[in-house]
Design an enzyme around this catalytic site. Structure first.
Site, PDB file in Angstrom:
ATOM      1  N   LYS A 184       0.957  -1.189   0.130  1.00 35.47           N
ATOM      2  CA  LYS A 184       0.133   0.141   0.112  1.00 35.47           C
ATOM      3  C   LYS A 184       0.928   1.253  -0.110  1.00 35.47           C
ATOM      4  CE  LYS A 184      -4.099  -2.048   0.180  1.00 35.47           C
ATOM      5  NZ  LYS A 184      -3.977  -3.404  -0.537  1.00 35.47           N
TER       6      LYS A 184
HETATM    7  C1  LIG Z   1      -9.657  -2.741  -1.712  1.00 36.24           C
HETATM    8  C2  LIG Z   1      -9.283  -3.628  -0.471  1.00 36.24           C
HETATM    9  N1  LIG Z   1     -10.073  -3.775   0.537  1.00 36.24           N
HETATM   10  C3  LIG Z   1      -9.291  -4.603   1.903  1.00 36.24           C
HETATM   11  C4  LIG Z   1      -8.074  -4.838   1.826  1.00 36.24           C
HETATM   12  C5  LIG Z   1      -7.726  -5.687   2.785  1.00 36.24           C
HETATM   13  O1  LIG Z   1      -6.682  -5.151   3.494  1.00 36.24           O
HETATM   14  P1  LIG Z   1      -5.642  -6.152   4.139  1.00 36.24           P
HETATM   15  O2  LIG Z   1      -4.754  -7.073   3.155  1.00 36.24           O
HETATM   16  O3  LIG Z   1      -4.669  -5.185   5.025  1.00 36.24           O
HETATM   17  O4  LIG Z   1      -6.357  -7.113   5.065  1.00 36.24           O
HETATM   18  C6  LIG Z   1      -7.305  -4.582   0.659  1.00 36.24           C
HETATM   19  C7  LIG Z   1      -5.814  -4.567   0.646  1.00 36.24           C
HETATM   20  O5  LIG Z   1      -5.289  -5.873   0.788  1.00 36.24           O
HETATM   21  C8  LIG Z   1      -7.860  -3.791  -0.421  1.00 36.24           C
HETATM   22  O6  LIG Z   1      -7.148  -3.676  -1.566  1.00 36.24           O
END
Ligand SMILES: Cc1ncc(COP(=O)(O)O)c(C=O)c1O
Length: 367
Positions: A184
């Site tokens: 990110k």
């Molecule tokens: C659009 C979106 N929603 C949710 C997530 C979930 O985040 P995480 O991977 O930190 O659990 C991500 C990223 O991985 C994402 O790109």
């Protein structure tokens, strides 16, 4: 290979982690250690809202925000299918039924008109996604939510540094959920945070984060362990300081790439609609009128030339086996078409001007 994304970690992060390790305070039973508390304060300021509640993933942030927004077993939640699966997963984990709405083919974000079409008496919440870092059309969606008394939880996992009408992504929703996964715009390795202006939502999320407890061993509601560690928060504090420079470099790279690719008639390039600023998490283009095979071949050729092109997302969520079998398959023509035609190119802050020129020229030659 020029990777599609790469964390940018400096001495500041290394020193911050070492300091935490030396302090001996690695976490806190209620999720409120000194680093986490400071990170929440700084992130809330950055996000322009009263509360920020740090979590151990973006998925945890989404799950707890959807529960705190009032979604209960059997409630319908409208969301795009053109997203990372975590958005839908969080709805199901909260007991809700995901109802997928189609996208606007220009922005790839969920279309407010399609959200309206998906409303039923059982609808409880809307979860738009700021896909690739471009904020969703939150104002018209806010209007729909207010008219029908629905909760609005924004998936801002890709939107650090994006703005809508000059305000940070997330401020117009009841709660916004961010991810600090390693790819990110800013990272804590794994991590997430919920931002909200609503005292009650914030309080519920704090409870969910640590076993439903306000005081130790006295659960007030069903919770779990979604706490962020002190090490993660220390990395986050250093990354948040650097975020404006990271986003500025992404923006500069995007502008340079767009200048080169402007000649390519086969490509639809990413744009910033009036009033919106992209976070440039992903620079995503559409190969116009292409079949999936033709798009895949082009991505393969780019990869053979060491350009880490990727497709987000090859399979829209409603077509994934679990979601198709459990929640039925509404046809989403624009989503299905976009999934066959889009691909993303590297523009992260470590990509140099020379590399951007190489990416642009190589792609032009392949078309
Ligand atoms: C659009 C979106 N929603 C949710 C997530 C979930 O985040 P995480 O991977 O930190 O659990 C991500 C990223 O991985 C994402 O790109």
């Amino acid at each position: 290979m020029i990777p599609i994304n790469l964390p940018k970690i400096g001495e500041e992060e290394v020193e911050a982690v070492v300091k935490v390790l030396r302090s001996g305070i690695l976490t806190s039973g209620l999720g409120t250690g000194p680093m986490v508390t400071q990170f929440e304060k700084n992130f809330a300021k950055f996000a322009g809202v009263k509360h920020a509640i740090a979590m151990n993933t973006g998925t945890a942030a989404l799950h707890s925000a959807i529960v705190a927004a009032g979604v209960k077993h059997g409630d319908e939640v409208i969301l795009p299918s053109f997203t990372f699966v975590a958005t839908a997963e969080a709805v199901v984990m909260a007991g809700g039924k995901p109802v997928f709405a189609d996208i606007d083919p220009e922005t790839f974000n969920v279309s407010p008109a399609e959200v309206e079409k998906a409303l039923t008496k059982k609808t409880k919440a809307i979860v738009p996604v700021d896909l690739y870092g471009l904020p969703a059309e939150i104002k018209p969606i806010r209007k729909i939510a207010d008219k029908h008394g629905l909760a609005l939880v924004e998936d801002a996992a890709q939107a650090h540094g994006a703005t809508c009408e000059g305000k940070p992504a997330g401020v117009f929703a009841d709660a916004a959920c961010w991810s600090f996964y390693a790819s990110k715009n800013m990272t804590t390795g794994e991590g997430g945070i919920v931002t909200t202006g609503d005292d009650e939502i914030a309080e519920t999320i704090r409870l969910i984060r640590t076993h439903g407890e306000k005081a130790k061993y006295a659960s007030l509601m069903l919770g779990t362990n979604y706490r962020m560690s002190e090490v993660q928060a220390a990395i986050g504090l250093a990354q948040l300081e650097k975020l404006p420079s990271f986003v500025a470099k992404r923006r500069e790279n995007a502008r340079r790439l767009t200048k080169i690719l402007a000649k390519a008639e086969r490509l639809k390039l990413p744009e910033e609609p009036k009033g919106y600023q992209h976070s440039w998490y992903l620079y995503t283009v559409r190969l116009k009128d292409a079949s999936e095979t033709e798009r895949n071949k082009l991505v393969e050729e780019l990869r053979r030339k060491d350009i880490g092109a990727e497709v987000y997302y090859v399979n829209p969520v409603h077509l994934m086996p679990y979601y198709r079998e459990s929640f039925g398959g509404r046809k989403l023509p624009e989503t299905e078409k976009a999934a066959k035609q889009v691909f993303s190119l590297p523009i992260h802050p470590s990509v140099t001007e020379e590399q951007i020129d190489y990416i642009g020229m190589t792609l032009l030659n392949l078309l």
